[in-house]
Design a protein around this motif. Structure first.
Motif, PDB file in Angstrom:
ATOM      1  N   GLU A 213       0.777  -1.256   0.041  1.00 36.44           N
ATOM      2  CA  GLU A 213       0.008   0.036   0.124  1.00 36.44           C
ATOM      3  C   GLU A 213       0.944   1.262  -0.135  1.00 36.44           C
ATOM      4  OE1 GLU A 213      -3.265   2.035   3.040  1.00 36.44           O
ATOM      5  OE2 GLU A 213      -3.561  -0.040   2.460  1.00 36.44           O
ATOM      6  N   THR A 215       0.728   5.495   0.109  1.00 38.92           N
ATOM      7  CA  THR A 215      -0.037   6.761   0.385  1.00 38.92           C
ATOM      8  C   THR A 215       0.481   8.039   0.033  1.00 38.92           C
ATOM      9  OG1 THR A 215      -1.248   5.505   2.054  1.00 38.92           O
ATOM     10  CG2 THR A 215      -1.279   7.765   2.133  1.00 38.92           C
ATOM     11  N   ASP A 232      -5.958   8.189 -11.435  1.00 38.01           N
ATOM     12  CA  ASP A 232      -6.095   6.629 -11.108  1.00 38.01           C
ATOM     13  C   ASP A 232      -5.602   5.726 -12.344  1.00 38.01           C
ATOM     14  OD1 ASP A 232      -8.458   7.910 -12.182  1.00 38.01           O
ATOM     15  OD2 ASP A 232      -9.748   6.853 -10.575  1.00 38.01           O
ATOM     16  N   ILE A 250      -7.476   1.262  -6.157  1.00 42.64           N
ATOM     17  CA  ILE A 250      -7.373   2.846  -5.735  1.00 42.64           C
ATOM     18  C   ILE A 250      -8.479   2.666  -4.508  1.00 42.64           C
ATOM     19  CG2 ILE A 250      -7.366   5.213  -6.186  1.00 42.64           C
ATOM     20  CD1 ILE A 250      -5.301   3.898  -7.824  1.00 42.64           C
ATOM     21  N   GLY A 251      -8.017   3.344  -3.505  1.00 43.27           N
ATOM     22  CA  GLY A 251      -8.959   3.521  -2.414  1.00 43.27           C
ATOM     23  C   GLY A 251      -9.352   2.153  -1.860  1.00 43.27           C
ATOM     24  N   GLY A 283     -10.176   6.920  -2.446  1.00 42.27           N
ATOM     25  CA  GLY A 283      -8.769   6.959  -2.330  1.00 42.27           C
ATOM     26  C   GLY A 283      -8.216   8.332  -2.991  1.00 42.27           C
ATOM     27  N   VAL A 296      -4.423   6.960  -2.163  1.00 43.94           N
ATOM     28  CA  VAL A 296      -3.982   5.573  -1.432  1.00 43.94           C
ATOM     29  C   VAL A 296      -4.012   4.707  -2.761  1.00 43.94           C
ATOM     30  CG1 VAL A 296      -4.706   3.974   0.026  1.00 43.94           C
ATOM     31  CG2 VAL A 296      -4.985   6.376   0.587  1.00 43.94           C
TER      32      VAL A 296
END
Length: 361
Positions: A213, A215, A232, A250-251, A283, A296
């Protein structure tokens, strides 16, 4: 071989092979007058370099970067600064063991790019995979260090959140733990469990996958473009280009499919004259454009294809055979993919920032 370049205004071209003389990156489009140093780039490369624990390949590469162009040392201000010209970054290969691959020169390793490279080009570098080797990702990490200079207001952090079937407990998430264990794990308890698990995988001559992950905090609203320049979409493309990556979200990603509209919608309220989101299922990206929340991204890395256990395959001449991949390999290639994911996030966001500035000022 085409398609060795990615990005639009901030463009990165990588070169070199796993067992060649050197690998490197050309960064084109970096703005001028940014302070830069080999030491700053090296700090990120050191996070990725092999041989740092028993859980990664024991190939001993210093991954020492050299800045060959695109910088100037101003005697008045001191230190190197970018000039706006292409920045050439080179990393010498110093610990190749090509003899490890002699026995498989005519065999296709299952799970690797051997078969497809041979089919497409009619030739392949069997020594560690050549251009298809994860060694190429060191170039991306070096380029990502330059990208961070373009967007100093953005903080980019990555972590390993799943190894094999074992996920972290998100209630234990602690960013300070990421640099305290060999897995970039934010959960101290799970990091200890992973040690036992990966020791077993390694001793069995096998491998396992992982989920990473990444961020980015501090990304303002407005970066990215609708339709064919979605932030994205470009992040997904960048992450999917990393070796062994088989999925990106994404997210909430795929988990969003199990939510209803009320739960999935990130509600907004005004707080002290500023819009404030109540959640971040998206995200940090809406309609392909950053919302101002944390961006994210998660990506899944498959198990390392080079393993010591025998697998069925064929030869170049079409004969059935078996193969064991000797040499030095990561039992979980996902570990060293964490700084690579951070680098790709940095490159995409630097490019998005420059394009946003060029369009709206």
């Amino acid at each position: 071989m085409s398609h060795n370049t990615f990005g639009h205004l901030f463009r990165v071209t990588t070169y070199g092979e796993s067992h060649g003389v050197a690998i490197g990156a050309i960064v084109d489009g970096c703005p001028p007058n940014l302070k830069i140093s080999a030491e700053e780039i090296q700090a990120f490369l050191d996070k990725r370099k092999p041989g740092q624990s028993r859980f990664t390949t024991q190939r001993q590469e210093a991954d020492a970067v050299k800045i060959l162009s695109g910088v100037f040392e101003d005697e008045h201000t001191g230190g190197l600064r970018t000039t706006g010209a292409p920045i050439a970054l080179q990393i010498e290969n110093t610990d190749q063991r090509s003899k490890d691959y002699g026995e498989i020169r005519d065999k296709f390793r299952p799970g690797h790019a051997d078969f497809t490279y041979q089919q497409k080009y009619g030739i392949r570098d069997y020594r560690g995979g050549g251009r298809s080797s994860a060694r190429e990702t060191a170039c991306r990490v070096a380029a990502g260090a330059v990208a961070r200079l373009v967007i100093p207001q953005v903080e980019i952090r990555g972590a390993l959140v799943q190894m094999g079937p074992h996920k972290i407990n998100r209630k234990n998430w602690d960013w300070s733990q990421v640099d305290q264990n060999p897995f970039f794990c934010p959960d101290a308890e799970m990091a200890k469990m992973w040690e036992t698990y990966l020791d077993g995988v390694r001793k069995a001559g096998s491998s396992c996958g992982a989920v990473i992950e990444v961020t980015a905090s501090g990304v303002p609203a407005g970066w990215g473009a609708p339709l064919y320049g979605k932030l994205d979409a470009e992040l997904a493309s960048a992450m999917m280009s990393i070796n062994a990556v088989k999925g990106v979200e994404i997210g909430d990603g795929f988990a969003a499919a199990a939510l209803n509209g009320e739960d999935n919608a990130d509600e907004i309220r005004m707080r002290h004259g500023t819009p404030e989101f109540q959640s971040n299922h998206a995200g940090g990206i809406l309609g392909g454009i950053s919302s101002g929340q944390d961006v994210v991204v998660r990506f899944a890395v498959k198990p390392t294809s080079s393993i010591l256990n025998e697998r069925k395959t064929i030869t170049k001449s079409g004969e059935d055979t078996a193969i064991i991949t000797k040499g030095r390999h990561d039992p979980c290639v996902g570990i060293r993919a964490v700084p690579v994911g951070e680098a790709m996030m940095a490159c995409v966001l630097a490019d998005a920032f420059l394009r946003h500035r060029g369009q709206v000022g």
